[in-house]
Design a protein around this motif. Structure first.
Motif, PDB file in Angstrom:
ATOM      1  N   VAL A 163       0.843  -1.200   0.000  1.00 62.71           N
ATOM      2  CA  VAL A 163       0.000   0.000   0.000  1.00 62.71           C
ATOM      3  C   VAL A 163       0.879   1.250   0.000  1.00 62.71           C
ATOM      4  O   VAL A 163       0.613   2.216  -0.739  1.00 62.71           O
ATOM      5  N   GLU A 164       1.935   1.230   0.801  1.00 63.03           N
ATOM      6  CA  GLU A 164       2.840   2.376   0.879  1.00 63.03           C
ATOM      7  C   GLU A 164       3.507   2.655  -0.461  1.00 63.03           C
ATOM      8  O   GLU A 164       3.794   3.811  -0.796  1.00 63.03           O
ATOM      9  N   ASN A 165       3.760   1.588  -1.227  1.00 70.43           N
ATOM     10  CA  ASN A 165       4.424   1.733  -2.532  1.00 70.43           C
ATOM     11  C   ASN A 165       3.433   1.849  -3.690  1.00 70.43           C
ATOM     12  O   ASN A 165       3.821   1.790  -4.866  1.00 70.43           O
ATOM     13  N   LEU A 166       2.167   1.993  -3.341  1.00 75.27           N
ATOM     14  CA  LEU A 166       1.123   2.052  -4.363  1.00 75.27           C
ATOM     15  C   LEU A 166       1.347   3.241  -5.294  1.00 75.27           C
ATOM     16  O   LEU A 166       1.762   4.328  -4.859  1.00 75.27           O
ATOM     17  N   ARG A 167       1.066   3.026  -6.568  1.00 74.44           N
ATOM     18  CA  ARG A 167       1.217   4.098  -7.559  1.00 74.44           C
ATOM     19  C   ARG A 167       0.281   5.261  -7.218  1.00 74.44           C
ATOM     20  O   ARG A 167      -0.770   5.075  -6.599  1.00 74.44           O
ATOM     21  N   PRO A 168       0.647   6.463  -7.644  1.00 73.71           N
ATOM     22  CA  PRO A 168      -0.267   7.605  -7.464  1.00 73.71           C
ATOM     23  C   PRO A 168      -1.532   7.382  -8.281  1.00 73.71           C
ATOM     24  O   PRO A 168      -1.579   6.517  -9.154  1.00 73.71           O
ATOM     25  N   MET A 169      -2.541   8.159  -8.015  1.00 71.80           N
ATOM     26  CA  MET A 169      -3.758   8.083  -8.807  1.00 71.80           C
ATOM     27  C   MET A 169      -3.421   8.399 -10.270  1.00 71.80           C
ATOM     28  O   MET A 169      -2.603   9.284 -10.533  1.00 71.80           O
ATOM     29  N   PRO A 170      -4.001   7.661 -11.227  1.00 74.23           N
ATOM     30  CA  PRO A 170      -3.697   7.886 -12.640  1.00 74.23           C
ATOM     31  C   PRO A 170      -3.855   9.351 -13.052  1.00 74.23           C
ATOM     32  O   PRO A 170      -4.756  10.047 -12.573  1.00 74.23           O
ATOM     33  N   THR A 171      -2.991   9.803 -13.938  1.00 70.60           N
ATOM     34  CA  THR A 171      -3.003  11.197 -14.386  1.00 70.60           C
ATOM     35  C   THR A 171      -4.341  11.601 -14.982  1.00 70.60           C
ATOM     36  O   THR A 171      -4.841  12.710 -14.739  1.00 70.60           O
ATOM     37  N   SER A 172      -4.958  10.698 -15.761  1.00 68.16           N
ATOM     38  CA  SER A 172      -6.247  11.015 -16.384  1.00 68.16           C
ATOM     39  C   SER A 172      -7.315  11.281 -15.326  1.00 68.16           C
ATOM     40  O   SER A 172      -8.190  12.144 -15.509  1.00 68.16           O
ATOM     41  N   ILE A 173      -7.226  10.542 -14.212  1.00 69.04           N
ATOM     42  CA  ILE A 173      -8.186  10.729 -13.120  1.00 69.04           C
ATOM     43  C   ILE A 173      -7.960  12.074 -12.432  1.00 69.04           C
ATOM     44  O   ILE A 173      -8.905  12.833 -12.191  1.00 69.04           O
ATOM     45  N   THR A 174      -6.707  12.376 -12.101  1.00 68.18           N
ATOM     46  CA  THR A 174      -6.407  13.633 -11.395  1.00 68.18           C
ATOM     47  C   THR A 174      -6.732  14.847 -12.258  1.00 68.18           C
ATOM     48  O   THR A 174      -7.220  15.859 -11.759  1.00 68.18           O
ATOM     49  N   ARG A 175      -6.491  14.741 -13.563  1.00 66.46           N
ATOM     50  CA  ARG A 175      -6.820  15.856 -14.463  1.00 66.46           C
ATOM     51  C   ARG A 175      -8.327  16.095 -14.500  1.00 66.46           C
ATOM     52  O   ARG A 175      -8.788  17.236 -14.453  1.00 66.46           O
ATOM     53  N   ALA A 176      -9.084  15.010 -14.587  1.00 67.24           N
ATOM     54  CA  ALA A 176     -10.538  15.135 -14.611  1.00 67.24           C
ATOM     55  C   ALA A 176     -11.069  15.717 -13.305  1.00 67.24           C
ATOM     56  O   ALA A 176     -11.949  16.589 -13.309  1.00 67.24           O
ATOM     57  N   LEU A 177     -10.523  15.262 -12.191  1.00 65.80           N
ATOM     58  CA  LEU A 177     -10.967  15.763 -10.883  1.00 65.80           C
ATOM     59  C   LEU A 177     -10.618  17.238 -10.707  1.00 65.80           C
ATOM     60  O   LEU A 177     -11.425  18.013 -10.170  1.00 65.80           O
ATOM     61  N   ALA A 184     -11.709  -3.426   4.408  1.00 68.81           N
ATOM     62  CA  ALA A 184     -12.155  -2.086   4.785  1.00 68.81           C
ATOM     63  C   ALA A 184     -10.973  -1.222   5.236  1.00 68.81           C
ATOM     64  O   ALA A 184     -10.853  -0.055   4.851  1.00 68.81           O
ATOM     65  N   LYS A 185     -10.089  -1.789   6.042  1.00 69.97           N
ATOM     66  CA  LYS A 185      -8.909  -1.070   6.504  1.00 69.97           C
ATOM     67  C   LYS A 185      -7.977  -0.768   5.338  1.00 69.97           C
ATOM     68  O   LYS A 185      -7.440   0.342   5.214  1.00 69.97           O
ATOM     69  N   VAL A 186      -7.763  -1.752   4.469  1.00 66.42           N
ATOM     70  CA  VAL A 186      -6.898  -1.543   3.303  1.00 66.42           C
ATOM     71  C   VAL A 186      -7.467  -0.427   2.426  1.00 66.42           C
ATOM     72  O   VAL A 186      -6.727   0.457   1.965  1.00 66.42           O
ATOM     73  N   GLY A 187      -8.764  -0.464   2.192  1.00 67.10           N
ATOM     74  CA  GLY A 187      -9.394   0.570   1.384  1.00 67.10           C
ATOM     75  C   GLY A 187      -9.203   1.953   1.970  1.00 67.10           C
ATOM     76  O   GLY A 187      -8.920   2.917   1.243  1.00 67.10           O
ATOM     77  N   SER A 188      -9.327   2.066   3.286  1.00 67.62           N
ATOM     78  CA  SER A 188      -9.159   3.372   3.933  1.00 67.62           C
ATOM     79  C   SER A 188      -7.711   3.853   3.850  1.00 67.62           C
ATOM     80  O   SER A 188      -7.458   5.052   3.715  1.00 67.62           O
ATOM     81  N   MET A 189      -6.767   2.926   3.907  1.00 67.66           N
ATOM     82  CA  MET A 189      -5.350   3.294   3.780  1.00 67.66           C
ATOM     83  C   MET A 189      -5.052   3.857   2.395  1.00 67.66           C
ATOM     84  O   MET A 189      -4.323   4.841   2.244  1.00 67.66           O
ATOM     85  N   ILE A 190      -5.624   3.224   1.381  1.00 67.62           N
ATOM     86  CA  ILE A 190      -5.428   3.704   0.006  1.00 67.62           C
ATOM     87  C   ILE A 190      -6.119   5.056  -0.173  1.00 67.62           C
ATOM     88  O   ILE A 190      -5.564   5.981  -0.780  1.00 67.62           O
ATOM     89  N   ALA A 191      -7.327   5.172   0.358  1.00 66.66           N
ATOM     90  CA  ALA A 191      -8.071   6.432   0.252  1.00 66.66           C
ATOM     91  C   ALA A 191      -7.295   7.574   0.914  1.00 66.66           C
ATOM     92  O   ALA A 191      -7.253   8.697   0.393  1.00 66.66           O
ATOM     93  N   ALA A 192      -6.685   7.303   2.067  1.00 66.54           N
ATOM     94  CA  ALA A 192      -5.892   8.316   2.762  1.00 66.54           C
ATOM     95  C   ALA A 192      -4.648   8.674   1.943  1.00 66.54           C
ATOM     96  O   ALA A 192      -4.275   9.849   1.841  1.00 66.54           O
ATOM     97  N   LYS A 193      -4.019   7.667   1.345  1.00 62.37           N
ATOM     98  CA  LYS A 193      -2.826   7.889   0.517  1.00 62.37           C
ATOM     99  C   LYS A 193      -3.154   8.772  -0.680  1.00 62.37           C
ATOM    100  O   LYS A 193      -2.344   9.589  -1.115  1.00 62.37           O
ATOM    101  N   TRP A 194      -4.360   8.587  -1.224  1.00 61.43           N
ATOM    102  CA  TRP A 194      -4.790   9.369  -2.384  1.00 61.43           C
ATOM    103  C   TRP A 194      -5.488  10.671  -1.989  1.00 61.43           C
ATOM    104  O   TRP A 194      -6.097  11.342  -2.823  1.00 61.43           O
ATOM    105  N   ASN A 195      -5.409  11.015  -0.705  1.00 57.61           N
ATOM    106  CA  ASN A 195      -5.927  12.290  -0.187  1.00 57.61           C
ATOM    107  C   ASN A 195      -7.439  12.460  -0.375  1.00 57.61           C
ATOM    108  O   ASN A 195      -7.922  13.561  -0.634  1.00 57.61           O
ATOM    109  N   PHE A 196      -8.182  11.365  -0.217  1.00 56.87           N
ATOM    110  CA  PHE A 196      -9.634  11.471  -0.200  1.00 56.87           C
ATOM    111  C   PHE A 196     -10.040  12.208   1.080  1.00 56.87           C
ATOM    112  O   PHE A 196      -9.327  12.168   2.085  1.00 56.87           O
TER     113      PHE A 196
END
Length: 277
Positions: A13-27, A186-198
């Motif tokens: 999870v710590e080494n997870l790729r950033p959110m895809p560029t196409s997603i961040t541009r759209a957001l 659920a915990k894994v999902g929240s860790m990823i969400a936090a990493k992606w600054n949700f």
């Protein structure tokens, strides 16, 4: 053994790729108050998979749409910016609508369909219970199982053991995951969400959608998702065991409702969905 698996999962999870560029541009475009729907459509259109998922969502009967929508610009207008943002987050987190999960033995689109059904239910419940932001409930419902997409690779070799634990000891999926992996989806999902600054409210809703009373703040949102998740119709599904239907006991207290009210809402929602189709 569990400790080493847990370490591997956390490091992954710590080494997870950033959110895809196409997603961040759209957001970013959606957040820009000066951006037009046509500009947002153009940005989304640069990503074929993202475009297909948005069009598919804009034509979804479960979301209340009955007429065909063939243009991306029309889909953006139909969905609205707030709903569109939630869907794009969902596509980033849950994967495209035709994603399959070999570890959980989910067929193509099975996780996405469950996520959409939970999202629609969560929004409907939120409106019924006068939650101040029903669209937020929709997004939380859409994202609630995002950890399964990531945890799938680790579940693959333990699938049989997880099923055995669930059947033998009457455990829910997330409890069986905890037993074998040291962490649940659920915990894994929240860790990823936090990493992606949700937003924190969504991170909490993902983490505590099975145990809403543990949420740090706004326990109502994970409680709403907890009910919506239980409404999913898994009749005849070979993986029905992996779609949990239990409602946390404290959900009733958090939302100030009883089982009779939950059953009545379920019946009303079912009728609404049937009439929409």
């Amino acid at each position: 053994m569990v400790s080493s698996k847990l370490d591997t999962i956390i490091k992954s999870v710590e080494n997870l790729r950033p959110m895809p560029t196409s997603i961040t541009r759209a957001l970013r475009a959606i957040e820009d108050s000066n951006a037009t729907s046509s500009e947002i459509s153009e940005i989304i259109g640069l990503d074929q998979a993202l475009s297909a998922s948005i069009l598919q969502s804009a034509n979804s009967v479960s979301m209340g749409f009955s007429t065909d929508c063939t243009k991306l610009s029309e889909a953006v207008m139909r969905l609205g910016f707030k709903r569109l943002k939630g869907l794009i987050l969902g596509i980033a987190a849950v994967g495209p609508f035709n994603q399959s999960l070999k570890g959980y033995r989910f067929g193509a689109g099975e996780l996405w369909n469950h996520s959409i059904a939970t999202a629609v239910s969560a929004e409907w419940i939120a409106r019924e219970l006068r939650y101040p932001d029903p669209e937020e409930a929709y997004t939380a419902g859409l994202l609630h199982d995002m950890g399964k997409l990531f945890l799938d690779q680790f579940v693959f070799s333990d699938y049989t053991r997880i099923v055995d634990l669930m059947l033998k000891y009457k455990l829910t999926l997330y409890r069986a995951e905890e037993q074998l992996l040291g962490i649940d989806h659920a915990k894994v999902g929240s860790m990823i969400a936090a990493k992606w600054n949700f937003p924190v409210v969504l991170v909490d809703a993902i983490h505590y959608h099975h145990t809403p009373s543990f949420a740090r703040s706004n326990q109502r949102l994970p409680a709403i998702v907890n009910i919506a998740n239980s409404y999913f119709d898994n009749t005849g599904n070979q993986n029905a065991l992996f779609f949990e239907r239990s409602i946390h006991p404290e959900t009733f207290q958090i939302l100030g409702i009883d089982q009779e009210r939950i059953d009545k809402m379920h019946m009303q929602l079912t009728n609404y969905m049937l009439s929409s189709g």
